[in-house]
Design a protein around this motif. Structure first.
Motif, short mmCIF file in Angstrom:
data_model
loop_
_atom_site.label_atom_id
_atom_site.label_comp_id
_atom_site.label_asym_id
_atom_site.label_seq_id
_atom_site.Cartn_x
_atom_site.Cartn_y
_atom_site.Cartn_z
N ALA A 132 -12.22 81.60 -60.01
CA ALA A 132 -12.84 81.91 -61.30
C ALA A 132 -13.68 80.74 -61.81
O ALA A 132 -14.67 80.96 -62.50
N LYS A 133 -13.33 79.52 -61.49
CA LYS A 133 -14.05 78.35 -62.00
C LYS A 133 -14.42 77.44 -60.84
O LYS A 133 -13.61 76.64 -60.39
N ALA A 157 -28.95 69.00 -63.99
CA ALA A 157 -28.01 69.06 -65.11
C ALA A 157 -28.47 70.06 -66.17
O ALA A 157 -27.66 70.82 -66.72
N THR A 158 -29.77 70.09 -66.46
CA THR A 158 -30.30 71.03 -67.46
C THR A 158 -30.10 72.47 -67.00
O THR A 158 -29.68 73.34 -67.77
N ALA A 159 -30.41 72.74 -65.72
CA ALA A 159 -30.27 74.11 -65.20
C ALA A 159 -28.81 74.57 -65.22
O ALA A 159 -28.51 75.70 -65.60
N LEU A 160 -27.90 73.69 -64.83
CA LEU A 160 -26.48 74.05 -64.81
C LEU A 160 -25.94 74.23 -66.23
O LEU A 160 -25.09 75.09 -66.47
N ASP A 166 -20.44 77.17 -70.98
CA ASP A 166 -19.04 76.89 -71.32
C ASP A 166 -18.55 75.58 -70.74
O ASP A 166 -17.44 75.14 -71.06
N ARG A 167 -19.34 74.96 -69.88
CA ARG A 167 -18.92 73.70 -69.24
C ARG A 167 -19.75 72.54 -69.78
O ARG A 167 -20.94 72.68 -70.08
#
Length: 221
Positions: A132-133, A157-160, A166-167
């Motif tokens: 799930a994660k 980092a921006t795309a993720l 939520d992260r």
């Protein structure tokens, strides 16, 4: 007096330059340590999740063990008492232990089945919790595989952050993770001026092959 003032000015300039360099090194060291701390926090969170899953497995296994009923007094085979032979009674005494002897084996089989069922359930729940994660490393590798061009740590980092709001994803952590992938040959880095870009080995090989294929066509022209 003029020479003394000049020397004082030179000393101040040297100290000022030294302090500026020390401040810059200090800031870079803080950024590096902050990135390592964030990476360690992610690892700690993953370990905490594994710990919770293991606790659930232990509870499930304990419940399966305690839920198996203990053998009753009737299932326990009592020692036979010598009796005098009287007609059909000896035959009945011989058949009774044979029927009751099967109950302990049945209890063991039920206990083993309950343990196996509990283990499978706990294993499935652990697998589902991990699936799930995905980890940050998996997210970064997946993102690089989907890109056709190299990407910087800030772009990754921006795309993720946009795809996983939520992260809490920070550029320093992403940069540290990318350098770890480069060290393991799971990613490649290229420097363009003062910027560093990352890509997957497969993507870079594909770009090199496309360039090699284009050269003969130009030569033919």
């Amino acid at each position: 007096m003029t020479e003394t003032a000049s020397e004082t000015t030179d000393i101040k300039a040297q100290y000022t330059a030294q302090v500026a360099a020390d401040l810059e090194r200090n800031a870079k060291e803080q950024d590096r340590l902050r990135g390592e701390i964030d990476a360690l926090q992610d690892q700690l969170e993953a370990l905490r999740q594994d710990h919770t899953v293991l606790l659930d497995m232990r509870k499930a296994l304990g419940a399966a063990t305690t839920s198996t009923p203990a053998p009753s007094a009737e299932d326990v085979v009592a020692p036979s008492v010598p009796r005098q032979k009287t007609g059909a009674k000896p035959k009945a005494d011989k058949k009774a232990p044979a029927k009751k002897a099967g109950s302990p084996r049945g209890g063991k089989t039920a206990k083993a089945s309950a343990k196996a069922s509990a283990t499978d359930s706990a294993t499935n729940s652990a697998t589902a919790a991990k699936a799930a994660k995905p980890t940050l490393v998996e997210l970064i590798r997946r993102h690089l595989n989907e890109q056709n061009e190299p990407r910087s740590a800030a772009e990754v980092a921006t795309a993720l952050s946009q795809s996983h709001p939520d992260r809490r994803i920070q550029t320093n952590v992403v940069r540290t993770t990318l350098e770890g992938l480069v060290a393991k040959s799971h990613a490649q880095r290229a420097k363009q001026g003062s910027s560093v870009f990352y890509t997957t080995p497969d993507a870079q090989e594909s770009t090199a092959r496309s360039g090699d294929d284009a050269e003969p066509e130009q030569a033919g022209e």
